[in-house]
Design a protein around this motif. Structure first.
Motif, PDB file in Angstrom:
ATOM      1  N   ILE A 245       6.945   7.148  -6.261  1.00  0.00           N
ATOM      2  CA  ILE A 245       8.053   6.506  -5.546  1.00  0.00           C
ATOM      3  C   ILE A 245       7.470   5.880  -4.285  1.00  0.00           C
ATOM      4  O   ILE A 245       6.756   6.545  -3.525  1.00  0.00           O
ATOM      5  N   LYS A 246       7.766   4.614  -4.048  1.00  0.00           N
ATOM      6  CA  LYS A 246       7.143   3.881  -2.928  1.00  0.00           C
ATOM      7  C   LYS A 246       7.821   4.238  -1.609  1.00  0.00           C
ATOM      8  O   LYS A 246       9.029   4.041  -1.443  1.00  0.00           O
ATOM      9  N   ALA A 247       7.017   4.787  -0.670  1.00  0.00           N
ATOM     10  CA  ALA A 247       7.539   5.227   0.627  1.00  0.00           C
ATOM     11  C   ALA A 247       6.506   4.960   1.711  1.00  0.00           C
ATOM     12  O   ALA A 247       5.304   4.997   1.468  1.00  0.00           O
ATOM     13  N   ILE A 248       6.990   4.699   2.922  1.00  0.00           N
ATOM     14  CA  ILE A 248       6.136   4.387   4.070  1.00  0.00           C
ATOM     15  C   ILE A 248       6.649   5.158   5.281  1.00  0.00           C
ATOM     16  O   ILE A 248       7.858   5.343   5.447  1.00  0.00           O
ATOM     17  N   ALA A 249       5.731   5.604   6.151  1.00  0.00           N
ATOM     18  CA  ALA A 249       6.117   6.222   7.424  1.00  0.00           C
ATOM     19  C   ALA A 249       5.454   5.469   8.569  1.00  0.00           C
ATOM     20  O   ALA A 249       4.246   5.227   8.537  1.00  0.00           O
ATOM     21  N   LEU A 250       6.239   5.079   9.576  1.00  0.00           N
ATOM     22  CA  LEU A 250       5.694   4.446  10.778  1.00  0.00           C
ATOM     23  C   LEU A 250       5.456   5.546  11.804  1.00  0.00           C
ATOM     24  O   LEU A 250       6.323   5.841  12.627  1.00  0.00           O
TER      25      LEU A 250
ATOM     26  N   GLY B  84       8.097  -5.615  -0.748  1.00  0.00           N
ATOM     27  CA  GLY B  84       7.289  -4.840  -1.690  1.00  0.00           C
ATOM     28  C   GLY B  84       8.037  -3.818  -2.508  1.00  0.00           C
ATOM     29  O   GLY B  84       7.426  -2.913  -3.076  1.00  0.00           O
ATOM     30  N   ASN B  85       9.360  -3.929  -2.539  1.00  0.00           N
ATOM     31  CA  ASN B  85      10.162  -3.039  -3.383  1.00  0.00           C
ATOM     32  C   ASN B  85       9.988  -1.565  -3.010  1.00  0.00           C
ATOM     33  O   ASN B  85       9.979  -0.687  -3.869  1.00  0.00           O
TER      34      ASN B  85
ATOM     35  N   MET C  28       7.443  13.964   8.139  1.00  0.00           N
ATOM     36  CA  MET C  28       7.473  12.600   7.576  1.00  0.00           C
ATOM     37  C   MET C  28       6.302  12.404   6.609  1.00  0.00           C
ATOM     38  O   MET C  28       6.486  11.922   5.488  1.00  0.00           O
ATOM     39  N   LYS C  29       5.102  12.799   7.070  1.00  0.00           N
ATOM     40  CA  LYS C  29       3.916  12.638   6.215  1.00  0.00           C
ATOM     41  C   LYS C  29       4.041  13.470   4.945  1.00  0.00           C
ATOM     42  O   LYS C  29       3.690  13.015   3.854  1.00  0.00           O
ATOM     43  N   ASP C  30       4.563  14.679   5.103  1.00  0.00           N
ATOM     44  CA  ASP C  30       4.727  15.573   3.960  1.00  0.00           C
ATOM     45  C   ASP C  30       5.671  14.959   2.931  1.00  0.00           C
ATOM     46  O   ASP C  30       5.394  14.964   1.727  1.00  0.00           O
ATOM     47  N   GLN C  31       6.796  14.409   3.395  1.00  0.00           N
ATOM     48  CA  GLN C  31       7.778  13.836   2.474  1.00  0.00           C
ATOM     49  C   GLN C  31       7.268  12.550   1.836  1.00  0.00           C
ATOM     50  O   GLN C  31       7.485  12.299   0.643  1.00  0.00           O
ATOM     51  N   VAL C  32       6.575  11.728   2.615  1.00  0.00           N
ATOM     52  CA  VAL C  32       6.013  10.488   2.055  1.00  0.00           C
ATOM     53  C   VAL C  32       4.964  10.816   0.995  1.00  0.00           C
ATOM     54  O   VAL C  32       4.955  10.220  -0.094  1.00  0.00           O
TER      55      VAL C  32
END
Length: 631
Positions: free
Chosen positions: A81-86, A105-106, A69-73
């Motif tokens: 590109i705006k991305a978030i990982a929980l 936040g789009n 997940m961290k790698d892809q974010v």
């Protein structure tokens, strides 16, 4: 030019799609549920990232792997590109802010684990997000017959209730036919479009060689193929030892394992990626997100746990389409060692129940209490206190974490590392001058015989017990030795924490999940047997064996694996070598290296001749790895 291709060029800098990527993207854009089975290196992430970019709203990505997940974010953020990982360890107030960002936040991508969906308030927030696609990565985790079953995946289908018109895309790199059927049924995919890329890698030569002296065999392979290589080993100590041995043989080598700092990992990986070193020796912590096209050789020097993992790791060679080699080196003792590592450390229901009760007592949790409480935890202390085997306990806690009964804040790792940096005679001299420190130093030297050669993971409670001192007394001596520059000593302060997700109900809790434990243990045994069958089978093409395992039936032989090359060798040649070997063994017992040196034949030819002689029961191999005539 299509919009999808424009996005691929703009953000990923590729001029064309790989096989099946375009078809999967079209299926998702048409609003259909889809299932994609694409072996490692096939470019699965692009299949959901591009359609998500083309539509309004946000893509929900469910993945079990925090590192992935961290790698892809990180990868998406580098492309603006705006991305978030929980991920784990995020406080509730931070999570609320992150979910607000997703809503207002789009943002285009929200990554989370399936366990997060079991939290009611997170589910309520997700229901209000403008989700345009739900991508389920590592989808084999939904199947009890998969090699990495996680019960939380069974709840993903609940999202269909809230998002009936949003397409699901299930992705996996490894799935047998039974697992594929489970994925479609358990995720509730509605008449899915199915995309399957063949598991065949026609440019990879799958090689299985028996080798008593594995380092000598590795040296031969690396000198023959001087391009970029990966050597997979089982533990961190082997990483450092094998890399050091290769350097002493003149190879440029580095290593990679989960215990390195992020800075060390990046430094070593970049040295290999940029061809400053030929070889990287690694545990299975290495490989996620790595796409180096020119890897010529992947060597496993110990048996893998299952063929799924082996196929993924072996598949990191030859991605440029040129001929590459996936080599598995075996010796008679490997089976015992592998069973010891993977099978004998599996917890059964009785052990799991005892461990869970002790864990609750350790945290002083009363029956019927404990839900949502968080506790600091030290695995070594716990195991020492209750005389539990560390690896079995670790596996039991991992199982409880996967079942959602507890949550571990991070992976366990050793808290302290140290290494003696002065000669042993100087250490002896120090002990004679400082008799009060002698018991502690001797306990360390007896417990860790390799501590002069390399930085060694250190178990503080164990040394305290062995030397009859308190932990603080041991720490005092370590600090003194560090000040006098006798040792390198690093304290990492990375104990884990444990959160209880349910009230304590002891056997009632364990009984509810024990059927999964029994299934998992049986499955691990069966999967290891498939590995043993793969190395033992002498009469079938190795590539064909792998394809059959994943449900691809073929009558074709690859022509380049260890079996196929044996068949290509002329009978006369093998017959001559066999005669030489029989002649030598009439005089004395020899190992394969000694036989090769005396016959002057290549290692491959000698191995093939030995395999044929073993098959014909003309010779046997003894426990000391030497060959002798069968009496």
């Amino acid at each position: 030019m299509s919009e999808a291709l424009q996005i691929l060029k703009k953000y990923w800098k590729h001029d064309s799609f790989r096989s099946l990527q375009n078809e999967i993207i079209d299926s998702v854009l048409s609003g259909q549920d889809s299932f994609a089975l694409m072996p490692t290196g096939g470019g699965k992430s692009v299949c959901f990232q591009i359609p998500a970019m083309m539509n309004e709203g946000i893509c929900l990505v469910i993945s079990p792997l925090v590192a992935l997940m961290k790698d892809q974010v990180d990868n998406l953020q580098q492309r603006n590109i705006k991305a978030i990982a929980l991920t784990g360890g995020i406080r509730s107030d931070e999570m609320i802010d992150l979910l607000d960002n997703c809503q207002f936040g789009n943002y285009k991508f929200l990554y989370l684990s399936p366990e997060r969906l079991q939290s009611d308030w997170i589910m309520e927030r997700i229901k209000n997000l403008p989700i345009n696609l739900i991508a389920i990565d590592e989808a084999h985790c939904v199947s009890q017959w998969g090699h990495d079953f996680r019960p939380a995946y069974l709840k993903i289908s609940n999202l269909k209730t809230y998002f009936p018109k949003v397409p699901f895309l299930a992705l996996t790199a490894t799935a047998t036919p039974k697992v594929k059927e489970d994925i479609i049924n358990e995720l509730g995919l509605n008449k899915p479009q199915i995309f399957e890329k063949s598991f065949a890698r026609k440019n990879i030569a799958y090689m299985v060689f028996e080798a008593e002296d594995k380092l000598f065999r590795i040296e031969q392979i690396l000198r023959k193929n001087r391009n970029s290589s990966i050597i997979y080993v089982r533990n961190r100590k082997s990483c450092i030892e094998i890399s050091s041995q290769l350097q002493s043989l003149g190879f440029k080598s580095t290593y990679y394992h989960g215990g390195l700092t992020s800075k060390e990992k990046d430094k070593n990986m970049q040295a290999w990626m940029q061809d400053q070193v030929q070889v990287i020796v690694a545990t299975n912590a290495f490989g996620m997100g790595i796409d180096k096209a020119d890897v010529k050789t992947v060597i496993h020097i110990q048996l893998p746990e299952n063929l799924e993992n082996y196929y993924q790791e072996a598949g990191r060679c030859g991605r440029n389409g040129e001929k590459a080699f996936a080599v598995l080196l075996t010796s008679p003792s490997d089976i015992i060692q592998t069973e010891s590592q993977f099978i004998h450390v599996l917890p059964d229901k009785k052990f799991l129940n005892e461990m869970f009760v002790r864990l609750c007592n350790y945290f002083q949790i009363a029956y019927g209490e404990g839900i949502d409480e968080k506790f600091a935890f030290n695995l070594n202390h716990f195991c020492l206190k209750y005389k539990f085997p560390v690896l079995k306990t670790y596996n039991a806690m991992q199982f409880l974490d996967r079942q959602g009964i507890i949550t571990l804040s991070q992976q366990f790792s050793e808290k302290i590392t140290l290494q003696f940096i002065i000669p042993s005679k100087e250490v002896m001299r120090y002990m004679s001058l400082n008799p009060n420190d002698e018991e502690i130093i001797l306990a360390i030297l007896r417990t860790y015989p390799g501590i002069y050669d390399m930085e060694t993971a250190f178990n503080l409670p164990l040394i305290a017990k062995k030397s009859n001192h308190t932990e603080s007394q041991v720490e005092t001596v370590l600090n003194k030795l560090k000040e006098k520059q006798i040792i390198e000593y690093h304290s990492k302060n990375n104990d884990t924490s444990v959160i209880l997700n349910e009230i304590r109900e002891d056997e009632r809790t364990i009984s509810r999940v024990s059927k999964y434990l029994e299934n998992q243990n049986q499955l691990k045994k069966e999967k290891l047997k498939s590995v043993l069958d793969y190395i033992a089978e002498q009469k079938v093409c190795k590539s064909k064996l792998i394809l059959n395992y994943f449900g691809e039936k073929t009558n074709e032989h690859c022509g380049i694996c260890s079996y196929c090359i044996t068949k290509k060798g002329t009978t006369t040649d093998l017959s001559e070598i066999s005669k030489k070997i029989i002649g030598l063994l009439k005089m004395e017992e020899l190992n394969s290296r000694e036989i090769q040196n005396r016959t002057k034949n290549t290692a491959d030819d000698v191995i093939f001749a030995l395999q044929q002689l073993l098959e014909n029961e003309s010779i046997i191999v003894k426990s000391n790895n030497k060959y002798t005539l069968k009496r």
